[in-house]
Design a protein around this motif. Sequence first.
Motif, PDB file in Angstrom:
ATOM      1  N   SER A  41     -12.923   6.581   7.414  1.00 50.33           N
ATOM      2  CA  SER A  41     -12.847   7.990   7.036  1.00 50.33           C
ATOM      3  C   SER A  41     -12.992   8.862   8.273  1.00 50.33           C
ATOM      4  CB  SER A  41     -13.939   8.321   6.023  1.00 50.33           C
ATOM      5  OG  SER A  41     -15.215   8.064   6.584  1.00 50.33           O
ATOM      6  N   THR A  42     -12.589  10.089   8.147  1.00 49.16           N
ATOM      7  CA  THR A  42     -12.659  11.002   9.279  1.00 49.16           C
ATOM      8  C   THR A  42     -14.108  11.419   9.536  1.00 49.16           C
ATOM      9  OG1 THR A  42     -11.942  13.163  10.079  1.00 49.16           O
ATOM     10  CG2 THR A  42     -12.256  12.941   7.722  1.00 49.16           C
ATOM     11  N   ASN A  43     -14.380  11.779  10.788  1.00 48.05           N
ATOM     12  CA  ASN A  43     -15.691  12.347  11.120  1.00 48.05           C
ATOM     13  C   ASN A  43     -15.610  13.871  11.190  1.00 48.05           C
ATOM     14  OD1 ASN A  43     -14.271  12.790  13.463  1.00 48.05           O
ATOM     15  ND2 ASN A  43     -15.787  11.859  14.821  1.00 48.05           N
ATOM     16  N   PHE A  44     -14.459  14.402  10.746  1.00 51.24           N
ATOM     17  CA  PHE A  44     -14.193  15.838  10.679  1.00 51.24           C
ATOM     18  C   PHE A  44     -14.096  16.488  12.057  1.00 51.24           C
ATOM     19  CE2 PHE A  44     -16.437  14.706   6.765  1.00 51.24           C
ATOM     20  CZ  PHE A  44     -15.452  15.008   5.848  1.00 51.24           C
ATOM     21  N   THR A  45     -14.052  15.671  13.125  1.00 49.25           N
ATOM     22  CA  THR A  45     -13.824  16.231  14.463  1.00 49.25           C
ATOM     23  C   THR A  45     -12.634  15.517  15.100  1.00 49.25           C
ATOM     24  OG1 THR A  45     -15.491  14.729  15.376  1.00 49.25           O
ATOM     25  CG2 THR A  45     -16.211  16.960  14.794  1.00 49.25           C
ATOM     26  N   ASP A  46     -12.880  14.460  15.873  1.00 49.57           N
ATOM     27  CA  ASP A  46     -11.796  13.829  16.615  1.00 49.57           C
ATOM     28  C   ASP A  46     -11.340  12.493  16.041  1.00 49.57           C
ATOM     29  OD1 ASP A  46     -14.214  12.672  17.182  1.00 49.57           O
ATOM     30  OD2 ASP A  46     -13.711  12.190  19.263  1.00 49.57           O
ATOM     31  N   VAL A  47     -11.909  12.039  14.937  1.00 50.66           N
ATOM     32  CA  VAL A  47     -11.517  10.749  14.338  1.00 50.66           C
ATOM     33  C   VAL A  47     -10.808  11.022  13.012  1.00 50.66           C
ATOM     34  CG1 VAL A  47     -12.329   8.561  13.420  1.00 50.66           C
ATOM     35  CG2 VAL A  47     -13.417   9.529  15.444  1.00 50.66           C
ATOM     36  N   PRO A  48      -9.523  10.706  12.909  1.00 47.88           N
ATOM     37  CA  PRO A  48      -8.818  10.933  11.646  1.00 47.88           C
ATOM     38  C   PRO A  48      -9.020   9.774  10.668  1.00 47.88           C
ATOM     39  CG  PRO A  48      -7.280  10.107  13.276  1.00 47.88           C
ATOM     40  CD  PRO A  48      -8.616  10.228  13.970  1.00 47.88           C
ATOM     41  N   THR A  49      -8.767  10.038   9.417  1.00 42.66           N
ATOM     42  CA  THR A  49      -8.775   8.975   8.415  1.00 42.66           C
ATOM     43  C   THR A  49      -7.637   7.995   8.711  1.00 42.66           C
ATOM     44  OG1 THR A  49      -9.640  10.510   6.780  1.00 42.66           O
ATOM     45  CG2 THR A  49      -8.643   8.495   5.952  1.00 42.66           C
ATOM     46  N   ARG A  50      -7.954   6.713   8.558  1.00 40.63           N
ATOM     47  CA  ARG A  50      -6.946   5.677   8.841  1.00 40.63           C
ATOM     48  C   ARG A  50      -6.659   4.885   7.574  1.00 40.63           C
ATOM     49  NH1 ARG A  50      -7.581   2.447  14.238  1.00 40.63           N
ATOM     50  NH2 ARG A  50      -6.793   4.476  14.907  1.00 40.63           N
ATOM     51  N   PHE A  51      -5.403   4.620   7.345  1.00 40.45           N
ATOM     52  CA  PHE A  51      -4.957   3.878   6.170  1.00 40.45           C
ATOM     53  C   PHE A  51      -4.168   2.643   6.594  1.00 40.45           C
ATOM     54  CE2 PHE A  51      -5.311   8.267   4.702  1.00 40.45           C
ATOM     55  CZ  PHE A  51      -5.992   8.116   3.500  1.00 40.45           C
ATOM     56  N   ILE A  52      -4.061   1.720   5.670  1.00 40.53           N
ATOM     57  CA  ILE A  52      -3.153   0.577   5.836  1.00 40.53           C
ATOM     58  C   ILE A  52      -2.467   0.335   4.493  1.00 40.53           C
ATOM     59  CG2 ILE A  52      -4.949  -1.133   5.325  1.00 40.53           C
ATOM     60  CD1 ILE A  52      -3.475  -3.042   7.251  1.00 40.53           C
ATOM     61  N   GLY A  53      -1.190   0.078   4.549  1.00 42.31           N
ATOM     62  CA  GLY A  53      -0.436  -0.211   3.342  1.00 42.31           C
ATOM     63  C   GLY A  53       0.618  -1.265   3.624  1.00 42.31           C
ATOM     64  N   GLY A  54       1.140  -1.832   2.592  1.00 43.62           N
ATOM     65  CA  GLY A  54       2.177  -2.841   2.779  1.00 43.62           C
ATOM     66  C   GLY A  54       2.302  -3.732   1.575  1.00 43.62           C
ATOM     67  N   GLY A  55       2.851  -4.892   1.803  1.00 44.99           N
ATOM     68  CA  GLY A  55       3.019  -5.821   0.698  1.00 44.99           C
ATOM     69  C   GLY A  55       3.897  -6.988   1.076  1.00 44.99           C
ATOM     70  N   ARG A  56       4.190  -7.765   0.053  1.00 42.27           N
ATOM     71  CA  ARG A  56       5.007  -8.963   0.251  1.00 42.27           C
ATOM     72  C   ARG A  56       5.855  -9.190  -0.981  1.00 42.27           C
ATOM     73  NH1 ARG A  56       5.562 -13.946   2.670  1.00 42.27           N
ATOM     74  NH2 ARG A  56       5.935 -15.694   1.265  1.00 42.27           N
ATOM     75  N   GLY A  57       7.110  -9.531  -0.727  1.00 40.95           N
ATOM     76  CA  GLY A  57       7.997  -9.969  -1.786  1.00 40.95           C
ATOM     77  C   GLY A  57       8.501 -11.356  -1.462  1.00 40.95           C
ATOM     78  N   ALA A  58       8.308 -12.301  -2.361  1.00 38.05           N
ATOM     79  CA  ALA A  58       8.663 -13.696  -2.085  1.00 38.05           C
ATOM     80  C   ALA A  58       9.566 -14.238  -3.180  1.00 38.05           C
ATOM     81  CB  ALA A  58       7.401 -14.550  -1.978  1.00 38.05           C
ATOM     82  N   LEU A  59      10.559 -15.017  -2.790  1.00 38.90           N
ATOM     83  CA  LEU A  59      11.498 -15.633  -3.717  1.00 38.90           C
ATOM     84  C   LEU A  59      11.453 -17.144  -3.551  1.00 38.90           C
ATOM     85  CD1 LEU A  59      14.603 -13.310  -3.161  1.00 38.90           C
ATOM     86  CD2 LEU A  59      12.816 -13.094  -4.910  1.00 38.90           C
ATOM     87  N   THR A  60      11.612 -17.851  -4.667  1.00 37.67           N
ATOM     88  CA  THR A  60      11.651 -19.308  -4.655  1.00 37.67           C
ATOM     89  C   THR A  60      12.892 -19.774  -5.393  1.00 37.67           C
ATOM     90  OG1 THR A  60       9.236 -19.441  -4.651  1.00 37.67           O
ATOM     91  CG2 THR A  60      10.438 -21.415  -5.303  1.00 37.67           C
ATOM     92  N   LEU A  61      13.681 -20.602  -4.713  1.00 37.67           N
ATOM     93  CA  LEU A  61      14.867 -21.184  -5.315  1.00 37.67           C
ATOM     94  C   LEU A  61      14.549 -22.619  -5.674  1.00 37.67           C
ATOM     95  CD1 LEU A  61      15.980 -18.791  -3.472  1.00 37.67           C
ATOM     96  CD2 LEU A  61      18.157 -20.024  -3.540  1.00 37.67           C
ATOM     97  N   GLY A  62      14.805 -22.986  -6.911  1.00 40.64           N
ATOM     98  CA  GLY A  62      14.516 -24.323  -7.374  1.00 40.64           C
ATOM     99  C   GLY A  62      15.347 -25.382  -6.674  1.00 40.64           C
ATOM    100  N   PRO A  63      15.036 -26.649  -6.872  1.00 44.02           N
ATOM    101  CA  PRO A  63      15.812 -27.720  -6.239  1.00 44.02           C
ATOM    102  C   PRO A  63      17.284 -27.616  -6.604  1.00 44.02           C
ATOM    103  CG  PRO A  63      13.818 -28.580  -7.262  1.00 44.02           C
ATOM    104  CD  PRO A  63      13.944 -27.161  -7.704  1.00 44.02           C
ATOM    105  N   PHE A  64      18.129 -27.728  -5.574  1.00 47.08           N
ATOM    106  CA  PHE A  64      19.563 -27.686  -5.799  1.00 47.08           C
ATOM    107  C   PHE A  64      20.243 -28.537  -4.743  1.00 47.08           C
ATOM    108  CE2 PHE A  64      18.377 -24.143  -3.092  1.00 47.08           C
ATOM    109  CZ  PHE A  64      19.274 -24.242  -2.040  1.00 47.08           C
ATOM    110  N   GLY A  65      21.483 -28.911  -5.009  1.00 49.11           N
ATOM    111  CA  GLY A  65      22.248 -29.716  -4.068  1.00 49.11           C
ATOM    112  C   GLY A  65      21.890 -31.183  -4.131  1.00 49.11           C
TER     113      GLY A  65
END
Length: 603
Positions: free
Chosen positions: A204-228
């Motif tokens: 969180s910010t200290n209301f002077t020289d330190v701003p609030t810092r965030f992190i965001g993101g994620g993951r999308g994963a795909l799985t293809l079954g056995p083929f070939g």
Amino acid sequence: MRPLLQSCLLAAALTLPLAPGVLAQGAPSNEEAGPGLQFNGYGRSTIQQTEIGGTVLDTDTLTVQDIADGEFVLDLAVNARPNSVTEVQGIIRLRNEFGGFFGAGATLDVRELWARGVIADVLRYRLGDMDAALSPYTLFLPDADGVVNEPELFRPQREAVYYDEFYTGRNTRRLQGAKLDFGLSFDRGLDAADFQIFLARLRSTNFTDVPTRFIGGGRGALTLGPFGPYGTLAKGGLNVSYTWDDLKSGDANTGIRNAVISLDTDVRILDQDAFDLHLVGESGWSLVRLRENTEDSETEEETAPIDEILFEDTDTFIEVGLAGTVKAADLGLSAMFVNVGPEFYSASAQSKRIDYTRTKSTFNRIGSDADLRPVSLFDLSRDPALYTFRIADQLMAYDPRYGNVLPFGRATPNRRGARLGAAYAPDGVPVDAALDLALLTEIRGEGTDELKNFVLLRGEATVEVNEFIGWDRMLGLTLGTQVENTSRGGEPAEEVDLASILFEAGVSAEVYDRLDVLLGAKLRTSSGRDYVPQIENFNDIRDFFEPFVTDDQESLIGAGLRYRFRDDISLTVQVQRFSYSSDPNPDDEYTLGQVFALYTMTF
């Protein structure tokens, strides 16, 4: 970042009605389903005496040579389930230092608060405290320094530190925010799809020289079954991690932006009776930007914001290779090519567990000049003051004696080369062993055109000896070693030659019902010279830093007894002795000894 999160949420919302099958992966388990209230907890009590001696104290009249302390910690967890799809938990920590009567030295903290549940039997959510990890290059907690396969003797103190720092053992990071995830299953084509999105506030910010810092993101994963014809199985995912400062918080006008995007894959090429073979890897890109956002003070009537980029770097990484299993021999093998650019920066993957700039809780300064005592194996095994789960503002300082080849884990920048691995864990044989070798070089020289060469060898083995000799009680042997070498040619002033060896060995034996004898030893030697980058002003490396020269040894040995009242309640009493010596500076030699009793329980 907000548009990206909104897009992901919108895509998820639009995809749900079209999914052939939807899995609610976040629902409370069957045994937890239904309204209810539970009280759980964790308790720990420690009392210890630590003493220091050695030649460094011969002329030291300031350092107290004997310290006795202890604490009692009780975490009370209240777990409530208002209905079958909602769960709330809070943990209150009560802590009291021994000798602190009538409230002196006692603290009351909220250790953990979270709520989780399932929306429409599809979307799992979690609010508050959460653990998250994506990949070793995007969001990840690197492994610990000074540990390969630690003997059982040293684990109780380390596990207490790890518990306090929210290290779960799965390289996850503790964050505070919100997380959504869900999975989809398909009847044909794709086998499964999994998505995860999170947003958290790092500070969180200290209301002077330190701003609030965030992190965001994620993951999308795909799985293809056995083929070939060869039963090909393919998995892949997109990982996104974005850290940013909110320059609208407080009066701060300077902040960072750090974006990391990667793609990972695991394709099973062959699956035969004798062996299988996979193509595995991850590749991605990072951006780091230092921004200044000010207002034009010369315009009195209408102030216009000025957004200036003070610093910006981008770089890439790739890790790709083959991994497989020789099924008849229960042997896993891997060979990887690695290239991590010099400017690659991932704050949430490169932040270390140890902050070497912190003040040690025991004998931080010693000697007649009150010099700062370097971090040692003794401190790494027990001192909670050195550990952190926070994501750092820049590349953290490190000690090359404990990790010089990959000080920031697999995401260490400015490395190129090969990593080879072998793992042996057969069914029915009480042996588990692994061997890893890294042969790396710098991509860009630091202060010179000459490049450093790195060699890292790690080996570990765990043997259940009682299975070999037919003893009906537990008898285990653990071994671990790490050998590192760093070298560089050139002019005498450019030359680097630093070697370090860490060796661990331990024995644990149940000599009576639930009564164990524990023995353990950790040895480290380091010698040579290197130039360790000194980081200042947000990842700015000084060109002319002083060489790091060492020729020292450490040994930490101990013995103890442990009684296991139950699997989750134990008491251990131990004696440990540590010694440090430096060949060029014999007057710096010192010893540490500790006797402690540690009682832990979960309920």
